[in-house]
Write a protein that holds these residues in place. Structure first.
Motif, PDB file in Angstrom:
ATOM      1  N   UNK A  46      38.547  45.869  34.996  1.00 18.94           N
ATOM      2  CA  UNK A  46      39.078  45.597  36.678  1.00 18.94           C
ATOM      3  C   UNK A  46      38.858  46.826  37.311  1.00 18.94           C
ATOM      4  N   UNK A  47      38.790  47.999  36.969  1.00 15.81           N
ATOM      5  CA  UNK A  47      38.298  49.095  37.660  1.00 15.81           C
ATOM      6  C   UNK A  47      36.876  49.128  38.068  1.00 15.81           C
ATOM      7  N   UNK A  48      35.990  48.726  37.114  1.00 19.03           N
ATOM      8  CA  UNK A  48      34.476  48.601  37.399  1.00 19.03           C
ATOM      9  C   UNK A  48      34.376  47.607  38.579  1.00 19.03           C
ATOM     10  N   UNK A  49      35.403  46.495  38.678  1.00 20.67           N
ATOM     11  CA  UNK A  49      35.118  45.678  39.677  1.00 20.67           C
ATOM     12  C   UNK A  49      35.622  46.176  41.171  1.00 20.67           C
ATOM     13  N   UNK A  50      36.249  47.128  41.256  1.00 18.94           N
ATOM     14  CA  UNK A  50      36.752  47.673  42.427  1.00 18.94           C
ATOM     15  C   UNK A  50      36.147  49.088  42.772  1.00 18.94           C
ATOM     16  N   UNK A  51      35.061  49.626  42.001  1.00 24.40           N
ATOM     17  CA  UNK A  51      34.729  50.962  42.071  1.00 24.40           C
ATOM     18  C   UNK A  51      34.065  51.324  43.382  1.00 24.40           C
ATOM     19  N   UNK A  52      33.212  50.279  43.900  1.00 25.66           N
ATOM     20  CA  UNK A  52      32.770  50.509  45.101  1.00 25.66           C
ATOM     21  C   UNK A  52      33.253  50.314  46.506  1.00 25.66           C
ATOM     22  N   UNK A  53      34.699  49.761  46.237  1.00 28.36           N
ATOM     23  CA  UNK A  53      35.278  49.228  47.469  1.00 28.36           C
ATOM     24  C   UNK A  53      36.200  50.522  48.055  1.00 28.36           C
ATOM     25  N   UNK A  54      36.422  50.422  49.363  1.00 31.24           N
ATOM     26  CA  UNK A  54      36.710  51.592  50.239  1.00 31.24           C
ATOM     27  C   UNK A  54      38.372  51.522  50.011  1.00 31.24           C
ATOM     28  N   UNK A  55      38.862  50.356  49.456  1.00 30.81           N
ATOM     29  CA  UNK A  55      40.293  50.018  49.512  1.00 30.81           C
ATOM     30  C   UNK A  55      40.757  49.996  47.765  1.00 30.81           C
ATOM     31  N   UNK A  56      40.123  50.688  46.844  1.00 33.90           N
ATOM     32  CA  UNK A  56      40.251  50.477  45.504  1.00 33.90           C
ATOM     33  C   UNK A  56      41.746  50.882  45.315  1.00 33.90           C
ATOM     34  N   UNK A  57      42.306  51.965  45.657  1.00 36.61           N
ATOM     35  CA  UNK A  57      43.597  52.073  45.492  1.00 36.61           C
ATOM     36  C   UNK A  57      44.634  50.691  45.838  1.00 36.61           C
ATOM     37  N   UNK A  58      44.456  50.376  47.015  1.00 34.57           N
ATOM     38  CA  UNK A  58      45.350  49.059  47.396  1.00 34.57           C
ATOM     39  C   UNK A  58      44.792  47.843  46.286  1.00 34.57           C
ATOM     40  N   UNK A  59      43.667  47.726  45.941  1.00 35.20           N
ATOM     41  CA  UNK A  59      43.270  46.415  45.148  1.00 35.20           C
ATOM     42  C   UNK A  59      43.936  46.835  43.637  1.00 35.20           C
ATOM     43  N   UNK A  60      43.865  48.025  43.202  1.00 36.83           N
ATOM     44  CA  UNK A  60      44.273  48.251  42.072  1.00 36.83           C
ATOM     45  C   UNK A  60      45.867  48.070  41.914  1.00 36.83           C
ATOM     46  N   UNK A  61      46.658  48.420  42.873  1.00 36.49           N
ATOM     47  CA  UNK A  61      47.840  48.031  42.890  1.00 36.49           C
ATOM     48  C   UNK A  61      48.267  46.764  42.877  1.00 36.49           C
ATOM     49  N   UNK A  62      47.555  46.053  43.698  1.00 42.74           N
ATOM     50  CA  UNK A  62      47.609  44.424  43.643  1.00 42.74           C
ATOM     51  C   UNK A  62      47.347  43.842  42.315  1.00 42.74           C
ATOM     52  N   UNK A  63      46.329  44.179  41.753  1.00 42.26           N
ATOM     53  CA  UNK A  63      45.870  43.839  40.248  1.00 42.26           C
ATOM     54  C   UNK A  63      47.070  44.243  39.286  1.00 42.26           C
ATOM     55  N   UNK A  64      47.520  45.381  39.351  1.00 43.06           N
ATOM     56  CA  UNK A  64      48.788  45.686  38.413  1.00 43.06           C
ATOM     57  C   UNK A  64      50.067  45.047  38.893  1.00 43.06           C
ATOM     58  N   UNK A  65      50.414  44.980  40.112  1.00 44.41           N
ATOM     59  CA  UNK A  65      51.527  44.001  40.562  1.00 44.41           C
ATOM     60  C   UNK A  65      51.644  42.580  40.115  1.00 44.41           C
ATOM     61  N   UNK A  66      50.472  41.863  40.429  1.00 43.79           N
ATOM     62  CA  UNK A  66      50.226  40.447  40.028  1.00 43.79           C
ATOM     63  C   UNK A  66      49.761  40.448  38.358  1.00 43.79           C
ATOM     64  N   UNK A  67      49.721  41.385  37.711  1.00 45.69           N
ATOM     65  CA  UNK A  67      49.325  41.450  36.286  1.00 45.69           C
ATOM     66  C   UNK A  67      48.018  40.667  35.997  1.00 45.69           C
ATOM     67  N   UNK A  68      46.999  41.038  36.810  1.00 45.50           N
ATOM     68  CA  UNK A  68      45.698  40.623  36.831  1.00 45.50           C
ATOM     69  C   UNK A  68      45.305  40.964  35.153  1.00 45.50           C
TER      70      UNK A  68
END
Length: 87
Positions: free
Chosen positions: A61-83
């Motif tokens: 999941x981290x590799x999927x967001x590594x190039x995003x400018x909003x990586x922290x926001x996406x990571x928090x969303x993934x954790x919150x929604x239990x991706x």
């Protein structure tokens, strides 16, 4: 966890003026793509890196967001929604 060992290795090589580079090291041990993928994760915010180390976020999941400018926001969303978590 393996990610924390990669972080340690990277910092050791960079800060201790080792006689070899990341490229020469990974070429010698023949796992360059594997190591370079982990090194890319070092560009993530420290908070996201801590999620990986704690196991809250998978490396995939981290590799999927590594190039995003909003990586922290996406990571928090993934954790919150239990991706990626089995329910």
């Amino acid at each position: 966890m393996f990610f924390s060992k990669i972080v340690f290795l990277f910092h050791y090589i960079c800060h201790n003026r080792c006689p070899f580079s990341i490229n020469s090291f990974t070429t010698r041990i023949a796992i360059k793509p594997f190591i370079t993928n982990f090194i890319r994760l070092l560009s993530l915010p420290k908070t996201v890196q801590s999620y990986i180390i704690k196991g809250d976020l998978s490396v995939g999941h981290a590799r999927a967001i590594v190039n995003s400018k909003e990586a922290l926001k996406l990571a928090n969303h993934m954790i919150k929604n239990k991706f990626g978590k089995k329910i």
